[in-house]
Design an enzyme around this catalytic site. Structure first.
Site, mmCIF file in Angstrom:
data_model
loop_
_atom_site.group_PDB
_atom_site.id
_atom_site.type_symbol
_atom_site.label_atom_id
_atom_site.label_comp_id
_atom_site.label_asym_id
_atom_site.label_seq_id
_atom_site.Cartn_x
_atom_site.Cartn_y
_atom_site.Cartn_z
ATOM 1 N N ASP A 80 -0.112 -6.765 2.753
ATOM 2 C CA ASP A 80 -0.088 -7.716 3.875
ATOM 3 C C ASP A 80 -1.379 -8.540 3.904
ATOM 4 O OD1 ASP A 80 -1.755 -5.736 4.788
ATOM 5 O OD2 ASP A 80 -0.595 -5.260 6.591
ATOM 6 N N SER A 81 -2.289 -8.286 2.955
ATOM 7 C CA SER A 81 -3.432 -9.191 2.743
ATOM 8 C C SER A 81 -2.930 -10.604 2.444
ATOM 9 C CB SER A 81 -4.312 -8.680 1.594
ATOM 10 O OG SER A 81 -3.532 -8.375 0.454
ATOM 11 N N ASP A 89 3.776 -3.438 1.498
ATOM 12 C CA ASP A 89 3.263 -3.009 2.801
ATOM 13 C C ASP A 89 4.315 -3.118 3.899
ATOM 14 O OD1 ASP A 89 0.654 -2.025 2.955
ATOM 15 O OD2 ASP A 89 -0.221 -4.018 2.672
ATOM 16 N N LYS A 94 4.084 1.040 1.632
ATOM 17 C CA LYS A 94 2.772 1.579 2.037
ATOM 18 C C LYS A 94 2.655 1.424 3.545
ATOM 19 C CE LYS A 94 -1.299 -0.573 1.076
ATOM 20 N NZ LYS A 94 -1.795 -0.901 2.436
ATOM 21 N N GLU A 107 -9.647 3.280 2.039
ATOM 22 C CA GLU A 107 -10.338 1.982 2.109
ATOM 23 C C GLU A 107 -11.628 2.120 2.904
ATOM 24 O OE1 GLU A 107 -7.941 -1.427 3.131
ATOM 25 O OE2 GLU A 107 -9.700 -2.730 3.183
HETATM 26 O O1 KIV Z 1 -2.862 -5.531 1.925
HETATM 27 C C1 KIV Z 1 -3.612 -5.157 1.013
HETATM 28 O O2 KIV Z 1 -3.953 -5.903 0.082
HETATM 29 C C2 KIV Z 1 -4.108 -3.782 1.063
HETATM 30 C C3 KIV Z 1 -5.170 -3.394 0.092
HETATM 31 C C4 KIV Z 1 -6.475 -3.936 0.539
HETATM 32 C C5 KIV Z 1 -5.221 -1.938 -0.129
HETATM 33 O O3 KIV Z 1 -3.683 -3.023 1.872
#
Ligand code: KIV
Length: 277
Positions: free
Chosen positions: A44-45, A83, A112, A180
Site C-alpha cells: 500500500d506504499s 497488502d 499481508k 519494519e
Molecule cells: O507497503 C509497503 O511497501 C510495505 C513495505 C514497506 C514493507 O508494507
C-alpha cells in the site's frame, strides 16, 4: 514455476537470505521476473509513490486489486503478496472480505496484514479461510497517526511488544512476518525465536530476508530519502537526463530521424497530392 511459500521456509531453514521488492505495475513486474528477486509485494506504499499521498491510508481495496492484477500479468515466477489496505480493516469481517477479494480478483499468492496481538484473531480467520498471510509488525505505516514514523522497540517495554506481536502473528498461522523499523539486535532476536521467516526493512541484516520499496532502491522517489534504504541506482537522474535529451533532440531536429517513420515513394506521394480526395 512460481516460487512457493515452502521454498521461502526452506531458505530460512538453510540460512539463505532472500529479497522482496515492491511493484505496482506490469512493466516493473516484467523486469523483476528477469532478476534473482523471488518475492514481490504489491504494497500500500503505492499510495505514496504512485498516487502522491502523504500516507498509505487512502489506498482502497480496488486500488490493490487493480495493481495486483497488473503485477500478476507481468510476473509468472515470483511469489506475489498484496497488502490489505487500512480502509478495509475497520472490523474483522471487513478484513476477511477484503483478503478474499484481493486473492480472488487480484490473483496473488498471499496477503499481508499490518498489526500484532490485536489482529491475530483476524489473521487466524483468514488463514482458516485458506489464504496465506504475511504479518507486519514493528512500525506499521497504517498506524502512523498513532505512532509517528518512529523506530519501534527501542525501550524494553516496546521491545516486549514487538516480540509479543511477532509471536502472536506466528501463532495465528502467518507464514512470514515483516519487521519494519525495529533495532537490528531486536530483529535478530525475534528472527532467532520465530519458526517462520522474518523480512526486514530498516531492521538490520539479522532477518531471514529483506524488503525494499522499488522507488527507494532505484532512486525514483525524490520527495524524501528513508534512512533504511540504499539507492542501488539513481534512476531519477537518469530519467531526467533522458527526458532533457529527448526535448533537445526534438528542438534541434535530430529526432525523429529517418528510421523512426515509414517511407513512401515520391511518385506515390505526387499522385496522392494530385487528387487528395
Ligand atoms: O507497503 C509497503 O511497501 C510495505 C513495505 C514497506 C514493507 O508494507
Amino acid at each position: 514455476m512460481r516460487i512457493t511459500i515452502d521454498a521461502v521456509a526452506a531458505w530460512r531453514e538453510a540460512g539463505e537470505r532472500f529479497t522482496m521488492v515492491t511493484a505496482y505495475d506490469y512493466t516493473s513486474a516484467r523486469l523483476i521476473e528477469r532478476t534473482e528477486v523471488p518475492l514481490i509485494l504489491v504494497g500500500d506504499s503505492l499510495g505514496m509513490v504512485m498516487q502522491g499521498h502523504d500516507t498509505t491510508l487512502p489506498v482502497t481495496v480496488d486500488d490493490i486489486v487493480s495493481h495486483t492484477r497488473s503485477v500478476v500479468r507481468g510476473a509468472a515466477r515470483p511469489l506475489i503478496v498484496a497488502d490489505v489496505p487500512f480502509g478495509a480493516t475497520a472490523t474483522a469481517d471487513d478484513t476477511v472480505r477484503a483478503a478474499v477479494r484481493i486473492m480472488a480478483e487480484g490473483g496473488c499468492q498471499s496477503v499481508k496484514i499490518e498489526g500484532g496481538v490485536p489482529v491475530a484473531p483476524t489473521i487466524r480467520r483468514i488463514v482458516d479461510a485458506g489464504i496465506p498471510v504475511m504479518g507486519h509488525v514493528g512500525f506499521t505505516p497504517q498506524s502512523v497517526h498513532v505512532t509517528g514514523t518512529r523506530v519501534q522497540g527501542r525501550t524494553v517495554e516496546q521491545a516486549r511488544r514487538v516480540i509479543h506481536d511477532a509471536l502472536a502473528v506466528q501463532a495465528a498461522g502467518a507464514w512470514a512476518v515483516v519487521l519494519e523499523l525495529v533495532p537490528a539486535e531486536l530483529a535478530a532476536a525475534v528472527t532467532a525465536r520465530l519458526r517462520i521467516p522474518t523480512i526486514g526493512i530498516g531492521a538490520g541484516a539479522g532477518c531471514s530476508g529483506q524488503v525494499q520499496v522499488w522507488h527507494d532502491l532505484l532512486g525514483l522517489y525524490e520527495d524524501f530519502r528513508p534512512r533504511h534504504a540504499r539507492r542501488f541506482r539513481d534512476l531519477g537522474a537518469e530519467v531526467r537526463g533522458a527526458l532533457d535529451e529527448y526535448a533537445a533532440a526534438v528542438r534541434d531536429g535530430s529526432f525523429p530521424a529517418a528510421e523512426h517513420a515509414a517511407t513512401m515513394s515520391a511518385d506515390d506521394l505526387a499522385r496522392a497530392l494530385e487528387d487528395p480526395a
